[in-house]
Design a protein around this motif. Structure first.
Motif, mmCIF file in Angstrom:
data_model
loop_
_atom_site.group_PDB
_atom_site.id
_atom_site.type_symbol
_atom_site.label_atom_id
_atom_site.label_comp_id
_atom_site.label_asym_id
_atom_site.label_seq_id
_atom_site.Cartn_x
_atom_site.Cartn_y
_atom_site.Cartn_z
ATOM 1 N N ASP A 24 0.891 -1.147 0.135
ATOM 2 C CA ASP A 24 0.152 -0.025 -0.095
ATOM 3 C C ASP A 24 0.762 1.316 0.049
ATOM 4 N N GLY A 25 2.135 1.058 -0.154
ATOM 5 C CA GLY A 25 2.889 2.163 -0.052
ATOM 6 C C GLY A 25 3.893 2.344 1.189
ATOM 7 N N VAL A 26 3.227 1.605 2.095
ATOM 8 C CA VAL A 26 4.058 1.648 3.541
ATOM 9 C C VAL A 26 4.310 0.224 3.947
ATOM 10 N N ARG A 27 3.520 -0.453 3.808
ATOM 11 C CA ARG A 27 3.640 -2.067 4.329
ATOM 12 C C ARG A 27 2.980 -3.061 3.436
ATOM 13 N N PHE A 28 3.460 -4.308 3.372
ATOM 14 C CA PHE A 28 2.986 -5.190 2.612
ATOM 15 C C PHE A 28 1.804 -6.130 3.532
ATOM 16 N N SER A 29 0.892 -6.681 2.895
ATOM 17 C CA SER A 29 -0.181 -7.786 3.338
ATOM 18 C C SER A 29 -0.009 -8.932 2.458
ATOM 19 N N THR A 30 -0.039 -10.084 3.217
ATOM 20 C CA THR A 30 0.273 -11.322 2.395
ATOM 21 C C THR A 30 -0.997 -12.019 2.535
ATOM 22 N N PHE A 31 -1.641 -12.798 1.501
ATOM 23 C CA PHE A 31 -2.607 -13.674 1.573
ATOM 24 C C PHE A 31 -2.274 -14.839 1.051
ATOM 25 N N ARG A 32 -2.380 -15.952 1.877
ATOM 26 C CA ARG A 32 -2.073 -17.464 1.623
ATOM 27 C C ARG A 32 -3.286 -18.133 1.890
ATOM 28 N N ALA A 33 -3.328 -19.411 1.162
ATOM 29 C CA ALA A 33 -4.352 -20.190 1.175
ATOM 30 C C ALA A 33 -4.806 -20.833 2.539
ATOM 31 N N MET A 34 -3.944 -20.774 3.405
ATOM 32 C CA MET A 34 -4.261 -21.468 4.713
ATOM 33 C C MET A 34 -5.004 -20.208 5.622
ATOM 34 N N ASP A 35 -4.970 -19.041 5.150
ATOM 35 C CA ASP A 35 -5.947 -18.175 5.804
ATOM 36 C C ASP A 35 -7.105 -17.571 4.950
ATOM 37 N N HIS A 36 -7.193 -18.046 3.726
ATOM 38 C CA HIS A 36 -8.295 -17.488 2.783
ATOM 39 C C HIS A 36 -8.732 -18.832 2.049
ATOM 40 N N PRO A 37 -9.960 -19.265 2.151
ATOM 41 C CA PRO A 37 -10.535 -20.612 1.796
ATOM 42 C C PRO A 37 -10.398 -20.482 0.387
ATOM 43 N N GLY A 38 -10.758 -19.282 -0.451
ATOM 44 C CA GLY A 38 -11.066 -19.180 -1.783
ATOM 45 C C GLY A 38 -9.775 -19.030 -2.392
#
Length: 146
Positions: A24-38
């Motif tokens: 977002d210009g300041v920090r990273f957010s990571t999306f992984r299969a174990m946390d997001h069922p779709g």
């Protein structure tokens, strides 16, 4: 890193072998299969944004993932895709998506999945890259050429 896309909302999206990352210009957010069922695979191979601003991520063995407002939904071979390994994805001029897989080419529009395969319309099944130049048909890169 396997893919990079700057979305219209300004976020920088990164496809990696260990998930989908958003900067977002300041920090990273990571999306992984174990946390997001779709999200069925952490290995992201390609990214695109459709004309409605929806992010699409092609995965290795996890299908095509639709990401809207941090909600994930997956389109897979059980929905009609040629394969669950998505090598490239590109919006078309009419609001649909062209999806190149290691098993052929698909077109998605209004929830309908159509397929094009070597025996019907392709020189070879894997579609590594595609584009639709202005006023031109779709160009496909396969192991046997364009």
């Amino acid at each position: 890193m396997t893919a990079v896309l700057q979305a219209r909302d300004g976020y920088l999206w990164l496809g990696t072998s260990n998930g989908l990352a958003r900067f977002d210009g300041v920090r990273f957010s990571t999306f992984r299969a174990m946390d997001h069922p779709g999200l069925r695979s952490n290995h992201i191979l390609c990214l695109c944004e459709d004309r409605e601003g929806i992010l699409w991520a092609g995965t290795a063995d996890g299908g095509l993932v639709r990401c809207e407002k941090e909600q994930f939904a997956c389109v897979t071979s059980s929905d009609g895709l040629a394969s669950d390994t998505i090598l490239c994805v590109e919006p078309d001029r009419a609001g649909g998506l062209w999806v190149g897989t290691d098993g052929g080419l698909n077109h998605l529009r209004n929830g309908q999945v159509d397929g094009f395969f070597q025996s019907v319309a392709l020189a070879d099944d894997p579609v590594y890259a595609l584009c639709q130049p202005h006023r031109s048909p779709v160009l496909l890169a396969t192991p046997k050429g364009l």
